[in-house]
Design a protein around this motif. Structure first.
Motif, PDB file in Angstrom:
ATOM      1  N   GLY A   1       0.794  -1.227   0.000  1.00  0.00           N
ATOM      2  CA  GLY A   1       0.000   0.000   0.000  1.00  0.00           C
ATOM      3  C   GLY A   1       0.818   1.264   0.000  1.00  0.00           C
ATOM      4  N   GLY A   2       2.149   1.135  -0.004  1.00  0.00           N
ATOM      5  CA  GLY A   2       3.007   2.317  -0.039  1.00  0.00           C
ATOM      6  C   GLY A   2       3.239   2.846  -1.429  1.00  0.00           C
ATOM      7  N   SER A   3       2.673   2.176  -2.420  1.00  0.00           N
ATOM      8  CA  SER A   3       2.787   2.630  -3.806  1.00  0.00           C
ATOM      9  C   SER A   3       1.416   2.497  -4.467  1.00  0.00           C
ATOM     10  CB  SER A   3       3.819   1.778  -4.563  1.00  0.00           C
ATOM     11  OG  SER A   3       3.286   0.497  -4.843  1.00  0.00           O
ATOM     12  N   PHE A   4       1.364   2.733  -5.783  1.00  0.00           N
ATOM     13  CA  PHE A   4       0.094   2.601  -6.501  1.00  0.00           C
ATOM     14  C   PHE A   4      -0.377   1.153  -6.568  1.00  0.00           C
ATOM     15  CE2 PHE A   4       3.291   1.847  -9.729  1.00  0.00           C
ATOM     16  CZ  PHE A   4       2.761   0.770 -10.429  1.00  0.00           C
ATOM     17  N   TYR A   5       0.502   0.201  -6.237  1.00  0.00           N
ATOM     18  CA  TYR A   5       0.155  -1.226  -6.213  1.00  0.00           C
ATOM     19  C   TYR A   5      -0.849  -1.414  -5.076  1.00  0.00           C
ATOM     20  CZ  TYR A   5       1.248  -6.316  -5.897  1.00  0.00           C
ATOM     21  OH  TYR A   5       1.209  -7.691  -5.868  1.00  0.00           O
TER      22      TYR A   5
ATOM     23  N   MET B   1       2.069  -0.365 -16.705  1.00  0.00           N
ATOM     24  CA  MET B   1       1.578   0.926 -16.212  1.00  0.00           C
ATOM     25  C   MET B   1       1.085   1.796 -17.369  1.00  0.00           C
ATOM     26  SD  MET B   1       0.849   3.311 -14.134  1.00  0.00           S
ATOM     27  CE  MET B   1       1.304   2.668 -12.545  1.00  0.00           C
ATOM     28  N   GLN B   2       1.811   1.747 -18.482  1.00  0.00           N
ATOM     29  CA  GLN B   2       1.393   2.539 -19.639  1.00  0.00           C
ATOM     30  C   GLN B   2       0.042   2.063 -20.159  1.00  0.00           C
ATOM     31  OE1 GLN B   2       3.344   5.316 -21.074  1.00  0.00           O
ATOM     32  NE2 GLN B   2       1.189   5.611 -21.634  1.00  0.00           N
ATOM     33  N   GLN B   3      -0.151   0.775 -20.198  1.00  0.00           N
ATOM     34  CA  GLN B   3      -1.431   0.239 -20.666  1.00  0.00           C
ATOM     35  C   GLN B   3      -2.572   0.614 -19.709  1.00  0.00           C
ATOM     36  OE1 GLN B   3      -1.626  -3.703 -22.582  1.00  0.00           O
ATOM     37  NE2 GLN B   3       0.499  -3.963 -21.940  1.00  0.00           N
ATOM     38  N   LEU B   4      -2.298   0.545 -18.403  1.00  0.00           N
ATOM     39  CA  LEU B   4      -3.303   0.926 -17.406  1.00  0.00           C
ATOM     40  C   LEU B   4      -3.737   2.364 -17.608  1.00  0.00           C
ATOM     41  CD1 LEU B   4      -4.857   0.846 -14.656  1.00  0.00           C
ATOM     42  CD2 LEU B   4      -2.659   1.383 -13.567  1.00  0.00           C
ATOM     43  N   CYS B   5      -2.766   3.258 -17.664  1.00  0.00           N
ATOM     44  CA  CYS B   5      -3.086   4.684 -17.747  1.00  0.00           C
ATOM     45  C   CYS B   5      -3.745   5.042 -19.078  1.00  0.00           C
ATOM     46  CB  CYS B   5      -1.819   5.517 -17.543  1.00  0.00           C
ATOM     47  SG  CYS B   5      -1.115   5.327 -15.886  1.00  0.00           S
ATOM     48  N   THR B   6      -3.313   4.381 -20.131  1.00  0.00           N
ATOM     49  CA  THR B   6      -3.919   4.623 -21.446  1.00  0.00           C
ATOM     50  C   THR B   6      -5.370   4.165 -21.455  1.00  0.00           C
ATOM     51  OG1 THR B   6      -1.776   4.404 -22.551  1.00  0.00           O
ATOM     52  CG2 THR B   6      -3.754   4.115 -23.902  1.00  0.00           C
ATOM     53  N   ALA B   7      -5.627   3.007 -20.869  1.00  0.00           N
ATOM     54  CA  ALA B   7      -6.992   2.478 -20.812  1.00  0.00           C
ATOM     55  C   ALA B   7      -7.910   3.420 -20.037  1.00  0.00           C
ATOM     56  CB  ALA B   7      -6.992   1.096 -20.182  1.00  0.00           C
ATOM     57  N   LEU B   8      -7.373   4.079 -19.009  1.00  0.00           N
ATOM     58  CA  LEU B   8      -8.160   4.999 -18.194  1.00  0.00           C
ATOM     59  C   LEU B   8      -8.234   6.394 -18.809  1.00  0.00           C
ATOM     60  CD1 LEU B   8      -6.934   4.027 -14.601  1.00  0.00           C
ATOM     61  CD2 LEU B   8      -9.172   3.529 -15.625  1.00  0.00           C
ATOM     62  N   GLY B   9      -7.584   6.577 -19.950  1.00  0.00           N
ATOM     63  CA  GLY B   9      -7.617   7.875 -20.611  1.00  0.00           C
ATOM     64  C   GLY B   9      -6.660   8.889 -20.033  1.00  0.00           C
ATOM     65  N   ARG B  10      -5.668   8.432 -19.242  1.00  0.00           N
ATOM     66  CA  ARG B  10      -4.677   9.338 -18.643  1.00  0.00           C
ATOM     67  C   ARG B  10      -3.269   8.814 -18.895  1.00  0.00           C
ATOM     68  NH1 ARG B  10      -6.185  12.425 -14.355  1.00  0.00           N
ATOM     69  NH2 ARG B  10      -4.127  13.361 -14.683  1.00  0.00           N
ATOM     70  N   PRO B  11      -2.847   8.698 -20.165  1.00  0.00           N
ATOM     71  CA  PRO B  11      -1.523   8.132 -20.475  1.00  0.00           C
ATOM     72  C   PRO B  11      -0.373   8.898 -19.839  1.00  0.00           C
ATOM     73  CG  PRO B  11      -2.449   9.260 -22.385  1.00  0.00           C
ATOM     74  CD  PRO B  11      -3.548   9.144 -21.386  1.00  0.00           C
ATOM     75  N   GLU B  12      -0.579  10.182 -19.553  1.00  0.00           N
ATOM     76  CA  GLU B  12       0.502  10.988 -18.971  1.00  0.00           C
ATOM     77  C   GLU B  12       0.843  10.580 -17.539  1.00  0.00           C
ATOM     78  OE1 GLU B  12      -3.266  12.975 -17.610  1.00  0.00           O
ATOM     79  OE2 GLU B  12      -2.544  11.929 -19.416  1.00  0.00           O
TER      80      GLU B  12
ATOM     81  N   GLN C   1       1.792   8.627  -3.835  1.00  0.00           N
ATOM     82  CA  GLN C   1       0.490   8.959  -3.270  1.00  0.00           C
ATOM     83  C   GLN C   1      -0.326   9.810  -4.227  1.00  0.00           C
ATOM     84  OE1 GLN C   1      -0.850   7.590  -0.505  1.00  0.00           O
ATOM     85  NE2 GLN C   1       1.040   6.373  -0.572  1.00  0.00           N
ATOM     86  N   ALA C   2       0.342  10.717  -4.932  1.00  0.00           N
ATOM     87  CA  ALA C   2      -0.369  11.545  -5.919  1.00  0.00           C
ATOM     88  C   ALA C   2      -0.895  10.672  -7.052  1.00  0.00           C
ATOM     89  CB  ALA C   2       0.574  12.623  -6.469  1.00  0.00           C
ATOM     90  N   LEU C   3      -0.105   9.675  -7.465  1.00  0.00           N
ATOM     91  CA  LEU C   3      -0.535   8.767  -8.515  1.00  0.00           C
ATOM     92  C   LEU C   3      -1.737   7.939  -8.048  1.00  0.00           C
ATOM     93  CD1 LEU C   3      -0.254   7.337 -11.225  1.00  0.00           C
ATOM     94  CD2 LEU C   3       1.540   5.906 -10.220  1.00  0.00           C
ATOM     95  N   LYS C   4      -1.687   7.465  -6.797  1.00  0.00           N
ATOM     96  CA  LYS C   4      -2.812   6.697  -6.263  1.00  0.00           C
ATOM     97  C   LYS C   4      -4.100   7.516  -6.264  1.00  0.00           C
ATOM     98  CE  LYS C   4      -2.308   3.997  -2.672  1.00  0.00           C
ATOM     99  NZ  LYS C   4      -1.904   3.379  -1.391  1.00  0.00           N
ATOM    100  N   GLN C   5      -3.989   8.763  -5.857  1.00  0.00           N
ATOM    101  CA  GLN C   5      -5.174   9.619  -5.827  1.00  0.00           C
ATOM    102  C   GLN C   5      -5.731   9.841  -7.229  1.00  0.00           C
ATOM    103  OE1 GLN C   5      -4.106  13.183  -3.694  1.00  0.00           O
ATOM    104  NE2 GLN C   5      -3.464  12.053  -1.865  1.00  0.00           N
ATOM    105  N   ALA C   6      -4.818  10.019  -8.197  1.00  0.00           N
ATOM    106  CA  ALA C   6      -5.255  10.234  -9.574  1.00  0.00           C
ATOM    107  C   ALA C   6      -5.923   8.978 -10.134  1.00  0.00           C
ATOM    108  CB  ALA C   6      -4.071  10.640 -10.441  1.00  0.00           C
ATOM    109  N   LEU C   7      -5.348   7.834  -9.847  1.00  0.00           N
ATOM    110  CA  LEU C   7      -5.938   6.587 -10.322  1.00  0.00           C
ATOM    111  C   LEU C   7      -7.297   6.349  -9.672  1.00  0.00           C
ATOM    112  CD1 LEU C   7      -2.817   4.198 -10.348  1.00  0.00           C
ATOM    113  CD2 LEU C   7      -4.020   5.160 -12.341  1.00  0.00           C
TER     114      LEU C   7
END
Length: 393
Positions: free
Chosen positions: A231-235, A256-267, A281-287
């Motif tokens: 839980g200390g990362s986006f995992y 990770m690239q496939q995950l973010c692309t599928a969600l419409g946030r490749p960046e 933590q910022a990545l987790k919140q965004a996801l």
């Protein structure tokens, strides 16, 4: 079909979960398992709800393919029966507190004198030595004392009471099976058996494969939500719009690239490369924001063809219907005593030569007492006398 362990005969004195799960694996692989059960102090697993046709579902599963001999081990005649049985058995599996079997006259040294080839396995919470050897405990206690619970949970809510008994099964049961089979191989070379001391706390401690190695070598103390995999990362797990959960294990950059692309946030994919806690933590919140835009069914469709280590959290009922688990043939219809069948989880091990079909669910207490005593040469009259004296149940 007889199974790879068809040559082994096991006397099982264990109750509840750890020992019975170990002997279940042995029985599924073809070993002949005879449970020695007390007719006056019933295994609590037998009465654990829920029940199917009056039989505990847990007992019916954990004790399938095993025979049951009911003996009151406080009776000298019962001890004599065990000593006769030991002459023809390979393995004794017991789960009493340290010293109990010795006080009964059934400890390793006593039984080894009868059968030098005997492999004797003791499963306990804390082992046969140490200041806690006589202390009571359960799975949650072993995980606590071994350090596993200290970094398994959330900072704001504490350790998690796990749904699967990791110390009992992943620790005691599986290590007992590995150890006793290693002893069988050693016996093939030496001709003699040996004693195996299995502590569920020890085994749970050995499961610190990554965090423990890091602490011992580098002094990095694992804490809740401070490791990549706890839980200390986006995992982590993410909630959908309708309150269902999804697992995200997209550790590798390509996933990770496939995950973010599928969600419409490749960046967002670039943030996954940094191990800085703030960026994670910022990545987790965004996801989490992106997952909450979709319902569970929408996410199922979205990730159906995306190979990104992203999978839905299924209920047990849903898991049973998943095409992958169905394809792996993880369910068996196991015969009841009346000839009907009960659905049970199958042995997960896949041998090219196959395994024998399950013979029966867990049987009634002492269901095979007459049969086993008859095999030892006891007459029907003698068996009746033993039953009348309450030696046999």
């Amino acid at each position: 079909m007889s199974g790879p362990l068809a040559s082994l005969k096991v006397l099982d004195f264990s109750t509840l979960l750890p020992g019975p799960f170990a002997s279940l694996l042995l029985a599924d692989m073809g070993a002949e398992v005879l449970r020695i059960e007390s007719p006056v102090r019933i295994d609590l697993l037998r009465v654990l709800p829920p029940h199917d046709r009056g039989v505990s579902a847990s007992h019916a599963y954990l004790n399938r393919n095993k025979r049951s001999l009911a003996l009151d081990l406080k009776q000298p005649q019962a001890l004599d029966i065990v000593r006769q049985l030991v002459k023809d058995y390979d393995i004794v599996l017991e789960q009493f507190r340290p010293g109990v079997m010795e006080r009964l006259g059934l400890g390793y040294e006593a039984l080894k004198a009868i059968n030098p080839k005997l492999i004797y396995v003791s499963i306990t919470g804390y082992g046969q030595t140490g200041p806690y050897k006589d202390r009571a405990g359960h799975d949650i206690n072993y995980l606590a004392l071994s350090g596993v619970a200290s970094y398994t949970g959330r900072r704001d809510s504490g350790p998690l009471p796990l749904g699967v008994q990791v110390a009992d099964v992943g620790g005691g049961s599986l290590h007992a099976v590995v150890g006793l089979l290693a002893a069988v191989i050693a016996r093939q070379q030496s001709g003699v058996g040996q004693y195996l001391d299995v502590s569920m706390t020890d085994c749970a401690f050995s499961l610190h494969a990554m965090a423990g190695a890091a602490y011992l070598a580098c002094g990095v103390e694992p804490e809740m939500e401070n490791q990549v995999l706890n839980g200390g990362s986006f995992y982590d797990y993410y909630r959908s719009r309708d309150g269902r959960w999804w697992s995200v294990g997209s550790l590798e950059p390509a996933f990770m690239q496939q995950l973010c692309t599928a969600l419409g946030r490749p960046e967002l994919a670039a943030q996954g490369l940094s191990l800085e806690p703030e960026r994670q933590q910022a990545l987790k919140q965004a996801l989490q924001i992106e997952f909450e835009k979709h319902s569970f069914e929408e996410l199922c469709r979205l990730f159906a063809a995306v190979d990104a280590c992203v999978e839905p959290v299924l209920s047990l009922g849903e898991a049973l219907e998943h095409p992958q688990l169905k394809a792996r043939d993880l369910l068996h219809q196991v015969p009841r005593e009346d000839g009907s069948f009960q659905a049970q989880m199958a042995c997960p091990l896949k041998f090219s030569a196959g395994l024998p079909a399950p013979r029966h669910i867990g049987v009634a207490l002492g269901a095979h007492s007459d049969e086993v005593l008859g095999e030892l040469g006891f007459s029907a009259q003698r068996i009746a006398q033993l039953r009348g004296a309450k030696v046999v149940g």
